[in-house]
Design an enzyme around this catalytic site. Structure first.
Site, mmCIF file in Angstrom:
data_model
loop_
_atom_site.group_PDB
_atom_site.id
_atom_site.type_symbol
_atom_site.label_atom_id
_atom_site.label_comp_id
_atom_site.label_asym_id
_atom_site.label_seq_id
_atom_site.Cartn_x
_atom_site.Cartn_y
_atom_site.Cartn_z
ATOM 1 N N ASP A 8 -11.079 2.621 3.573
ATOM 2 C CA ASP A 8 -11.359 1.188 3.421
ATOM 3 C C ASP A 8 -12.851 0.957 3.148
ATOM 4 O O ASP A 8 -13.233 -0.131 2.716
ATOM 5 C CB ASP A 8 -11.008 0.444 4.724
ATOM 6 C CG ASP A 8 -9.689 -0.320 4.638
ATOM 7 O OD1 ASP A 8 -9.289 -0.698 3.523
ATOM 8 O OD2 ASP A 8 -9.070 -0.536 5.698
ATOM 9 N N GLN B 108 -4.809 -1.703 9.477
ATOM 10 C CA GLN B 108 -4.680 -3.008 8.845
ATOM 11 C C GLN B 108 -5.249 -4.099 9.762
ATOM 12 O O GLN B 108 -4.947 -4.156 10.950
ATOM 13 C CB GLN B 108 -3.190 -3.286 8.523
ATOM 14 C CG GLN B 108 -2.947 -4.560 7.732
ATOM 15 C CD GLN B 108 -3.520 -4.530 6.310
ATOM 16 O OE1 GLN B 108 -3.716 -3.468 5.714
ATOM 17 N NE2 GLN B 108 -3.795 -5.692 5.752
ATOM 18 N N LYS C 107 0.838 -1.211 0.000
ATOM 19 C CA LYS C 107 0.000 0.000 0.000
ATOM 20 C C LYS C 107 0.866 1.251 0.000
ATOM 21 O O LYS C 107 0.578 2.222 -0.697
ATOM 22 C CB LYS C 107 -0.965 -0.023 1.207
ATOM 23 C CG LYS C 107 -2.054 -1.073 1.059
ATOM 24 C CD LYS C 107 -2.878 -1.312 2.322
ATOM 25 C CE LYS C 107 -3.806 -2.506 2.100
ATOM 26 N NZ LYS C 107 -4.633 -2.862 3.245
HETATM 27 N N1 GUN Z 1 -6.715 -6.991 5.876
HETATM 28 C C1 GUN Z 1 -6.957 -7.705 4.744
HETATM 29 N N2 GUN Z 1 -7.521 -6.909 3.793
HETATM 30 C C2 GUN Z 1 -7.651 -5.683 4.348
HETATM 31 C C3 GUN Z 1 -8.161 -4.460 3.869
HETATM 32 O O1 GUN Z 1 -8.648 -4.323 2.738
HETATM 33 N N3 GUN Z 1 -8.111 -3.416 4.729
HETATM 34 C C4 GUN Z 1 -7.622 -3.537 5.988
HETATM 35 N N4 GUN Z 1 -7.626 -2.449 6.769
HETATM 36 N N5 GUN Z 1 -7.133 -4.656 6.464
HETATM 37 C C5 GUN Z 1 -7.150 -5.734 5.651
#
Ligand code: GUN
Length: 291
Positions: free
Chosen positions: A119, A96, A52
């Site tokens: 998100d 996350q 990311k």
């Molecule tokens: N863990 C796995 N996929 C995601 C996601 O799209 N966002 C977040 N914050 N955590 C994750």
């Protein structure tokens, strides 16, 4: 059969975003800024967050990685979230997941200001999406909808079967596909569905989001169907440097010849999920969702 090249489309979208960032800069504007909170040192989460941050760098966004140790308390984490909510220089942030067991994911998600919830996990964003208001949409459904648009895949009146009812993929996608203007007829199947194979075999568009490698076989797919494989299960492999490879929910080799369109794994939905977070951050920076 046409392969849906998510990697190529995501690359195109990144270039489009990069151009917009350059225009913002040239106009003297503030460049979009995304932050990620990473709790602990889980290998998978470390990798995802690193991607990311790298994606942000590629398109010219500012990015911040905020690390907390495994033993951070829920209160400490909630305080940090409130600080980020109030940070003027920050457009959006994510926490996350998964989090350690002593921290409530739901409390954490609800503490994020919906205006910065890139998100799209906050109940306000989910609710707004359901009633058709502008909202941040979670990354995978957003990415899949973008693939339909860019490949000109018709959804109106189509029978769409979504396998899996997760909060972040199956359910939101079922809402997006059934909304006015998209107009698919949507069925969501799950572990308690009767005659799952027959239901899937009736789909014009089949979305597999189960996390069950190789579940979808050719007998479950109609001739000419569009198949979207969201599965990305890590399985051990001695052929890769990392020691694992990603396996989709669909048995690609036997299903692909029956399809009009199909996404591969890797290189299909995955890159679109990644680019959707950038899209949401740009929307946040441009105040497109909440003006
Ligand atoms: N863990 C796995 N996929 C995601 C996601 O799209 N966002 C977040 N914050 N955590 C994750």
């Amino acid at each position: 059969m046409q392969l849906i090249d998510g990697k190529k489309i995501a690359g195109n979208i990144k270039l489009e975003i990069k151009k917009e960032v350059e225009q913002i800069k040239a106009g003297g504007g503030r460049i979009p800024h995304l932050a990620a909170i990473l709790v602990g040192h889980d290998g998978g989460s470390e990798t995802y967050v690193a991607y990311k941050m790298k994606d942000c760098e590629e398109v010219g966004f500012k990015s911040s990685l905020i690390r907390c140790e495994d033993d951070v308390t829920e209160d400490q984490l909630l305080k940090r979230i409130i600080e980020l909510n109030n940070e003027e220089d920050l457009d959006g942030f994510i926490v996350q997941l998964p989090l350690p067991e002593h921290i409530s994911e739901q409390k954490v998600i609800e503490a994020i200001d919906p205006k910065k919830d890139v998100d799209g996990f906050h109940a306000v964003n989910v609710g707004r999406m359901v009633i058709g208001l502008p909202s941040f949409v979670s990354a995978t459904p957003f990415g899949i909808m973008e693939l339909f648009k860019r490949y000109n895949i018709q959804t109106k009146g189509k029978n769409c079967v979504i396998m899996g009812r997760s909060k972040i993929v199956g359910r939101p996608l079922s809402v997006l596909l059934s909304q006015k203007g998209v107009d698919a007829t949507v069925t969501v199947v799950h572990s308690r569905t009767k005659d799952i194979k027959e239901v899937c075999a009736g789909a014009d568009i089949l979305v597999a989001a189960l996390g069950s490698p190789g579940f979808v076989t050719k007998d479950m797919v109609k001739e000419g169907a569009v198949v979207i494989d969201v599965g990305t299960t890590r399985v051990p492999s001695d052929k890769t440097k990392s020691g694992f490879k990603l396996k989709g929910d669909v048995v690609f080799d036997e299903v692909a010849p029956k399809c009009s369109f199909i996404t591969p794994v890797p290189g299909g939905v995955g890159p679109m999920t990644r680019v959707s977070l950038l899209n949401n951050t740009l929307l946040a920076a441009k105040k497109k969702i909440y003006s």
